[in-house]
Design a protein around this motif. Structure first.
Motif, short mmCIF file in Angstrom:
data_model
loop_
_atom_site.label_atom_id
_atom_site.label_comp_id
_atom_site.label_asym_id
_atom_site.label_seq_id
_atom_site.Cartn_x
_atom_site.Cartn_y
_atom_site.Cartn_z
N ASP A 21 0.84 -1.19 0.00
CA ASP A 21 0.00 0.00 0.00
C ASP A 21 0.89 1.25 0.00
O ASP A 21 0.71 2.17 -0.81
CB ASP A 21 -0.89 -0.05 1.26
N VAL A 22 1.87 1.26 0.87
CA VAL A 22 2.72 2.44 1.04
C VAL A 22 3.72 2.56 -0.11
O VAL A 22 3.87 3.62 -0.73
CB VAL A 22 3.46 2.35 2.39
N ASP A 59 2.69 3.71 -3.76
CA ASP A 59 2.56 5.15 -3.97
C ASP A 59 3.93 5.80 -4.14
O ASP A 59 4.11 6.71 -4.95
CB ASP A 59 1.80 5.80 -2.82
MG MG Z 1 -1.57 3.52 -0.88
#
Ligand code: MG
Ligand code: NAP
Length: 402
Positions: free
Chosen positions: A275-276, A279
């Protein structure tokens, strides 16, 4: 006019919303239908049709993807309260991507589309870093509670009859605090691993996977063990033959290696890391409009799409009759990915070759200075002054090179 390329099996076509729905139609009209006798099984995942069918159309499209093996999807609105109002929806329907992922049980691979003139923020990254995010469990399916000073929290496991199997004290709280329970499933981790190994083999990329097994000796260690077991049993030989490798190391070590690398690796991430880090990787390569995405199921079904959303702000401009300069590259890549895969599975090399030619025409167009507005501030190439094209003019510029 030479004969159009014939297809055998239809592509599952999942139409979508807003500006990307407009681009979708134009891409087909300008870049595909003149060359390919396009065969699709069409599902309209636009929000009005999802609402009309009580979201059945989304499920049906996912089952069609399972049946035919290759789907191409346009970006879709995930409704929130404001969208329920705007579209007068019966209900706040779930994310179509979530529904499709659940039915296909797949892993999402995101890859940047690299062109000369757009340099990643990390100058050493020369080749794409493809990121695979495990999309089940951990904090995304967790339970949490607050605890007050004096409370105790336990981790208790019961068998199917409710009889306690194990009990561990998490913490006797000597002050107010918080507690969280997370889980994962062997089966889900196994499908994730298999999808990653298959993607690495197919794209001839080394696979890196990192977790925190030194600290998390049961939980993260299970991820490490499952990856290693499946690798040793089913993939080691194939990887060696293909000249690639699998590496497991600690997540912090992976992050350091990624920064130092030249790219060209498949990076498998646990849910939160993915998720991190997705990006971060997407931003470092430039624009959301240049990030492609494919959902791969462990049975080998594929759903290709752009990583970005429906580009709402541009759509409202379009509705007012104004020109937009919306980047269609990632959506074109969804089509080329799907056509190339269909060509490969059905033994139609012309179709696969066409997809590659279309990708090359897109890259040549941008590299020679014709691009959409989002890329202009990122573009630096000696002797080339970038020119901003409107959405449709960009597609025409690509067509003139195809
Ligand atoms: Mg994300
Ligand atoms: P978005 O559509 O990706 O757009 C966010 C902003 O990024 C845009 O306003 C635009 O900036 C820029 N951008 C993104 N794609 C671009 C492109 N192809 N060309 C040029 N600029 C681009 O995300 P969002 O505004 O958060 O979400 C809009 C809708 O999309 C929501 O309803 C959401 O549910 C949905 N969504 C769907 C998916 C999917 O189907 N996979 C994924 C994400 C979001 P400027 O306005 O500054 O030009």
């Amino acid at each position: 006019m030479p004969e159009k390329i014939r297809m055998k099996t239809p592509l599952v076509e999942m139409d979508g919303d807003e500006m990307t729905r407009i681009l979708w139609k134009w891409i087909k009209e300008i870049l595909i239908e003149p060359y390919v006798d396009l065969k699709t099984e069409y599902y309209d995942l636009g929000l009005p049709e999802r609402d009309r069918t009580d979201d059945k159309v989304t499920e049906e499209s996912a089952y069609a993807a399972k049946k035919y093996g290759v789907a191409v999807k346009c970006a879709t609105i995930t409704p929130n309260a404001q969208r329920v109002e705007e579209y007068k929806l019966k209900k706040m329907w779930k994310s179509p991507n979530g529904t499709i992922r659940r039915i296909l049980d797949g892993t999402v691979f995101r890859a940047p589309i690299i062109v000369k003139g757009i340099t990643p923020y990390v100058p050493g990254w020369k080749a794409p870093i493809v990121l695979a995010r495990h999309a089940y469990g951990d904090i995304y399916n967790s339970v949490e509670a607050r605890a007050a000073a004096g409370d105790s929290a336990y981790l208790v496991v019961c068998d199917k009859d409710g009889k306690e199997v194990s009990r561990q004290l998490i913490k006797k709280f000597d002050g107010d605090g918080i507690v969280q329970g997370v889980h994962n499933l062997d089966k889900s981790i196994e499908s994730f691993a298999v999808s990653c190994f298959n993607y690495a083999l197919e794209n001839k990329m080394p696979l890196w996977f990192g977790a925190k097994d030194t600290i998390s000796k049961t939980y993260d260690h299970r991820f490490k063990d499952i990856f290693n077991e499946i690798y040793e049993r089913d993939y080691k030989e194939k990887f060696e033959k293909a000249g690639i490798y699998f590496m497991y190391t600690l997540i912090d070590d992976i992050v350091a290696r990624i920064m130092r690398s030249e790219g060209g690796v498949l990076w498998a991430c646990k849910n939160y890391d993915g998720d991190v880090m997705s990006d971060m990787v997407a931003t470092a390569y430039g624009s959301l409009g240049m990030m492609s995405s494919v959902l791969v199921s462990p049975e080998g079904n594929y759903e290709f799409e752009a990583a970005h959303g429906t580009v709402t702000r541009h759509y409202y401009k379009y509705l007012k009759g104004e020109e937009t300069s919306t980047n269609s590259v990632a959506t074109i890549w969804a089509w080329t990915g799907a056509l190339a895969k269909r060509g490969e599975l059905d033994g139609i090399p012309e179709l696969t070759a066409f997809a590659k030619k279309l990708e090359k025409a897109v890259i040549d167009t941008i590299e020679s200075g014709e691009m959409t507005g989002d890329l202009i501030p990122l573009f630096r190439r000696e002797g080339v002054t970038p020119v901003k094209l409107e959405s449709r003019a960009f597609l025409k510029a690509v067509a003139s090179r195809l």
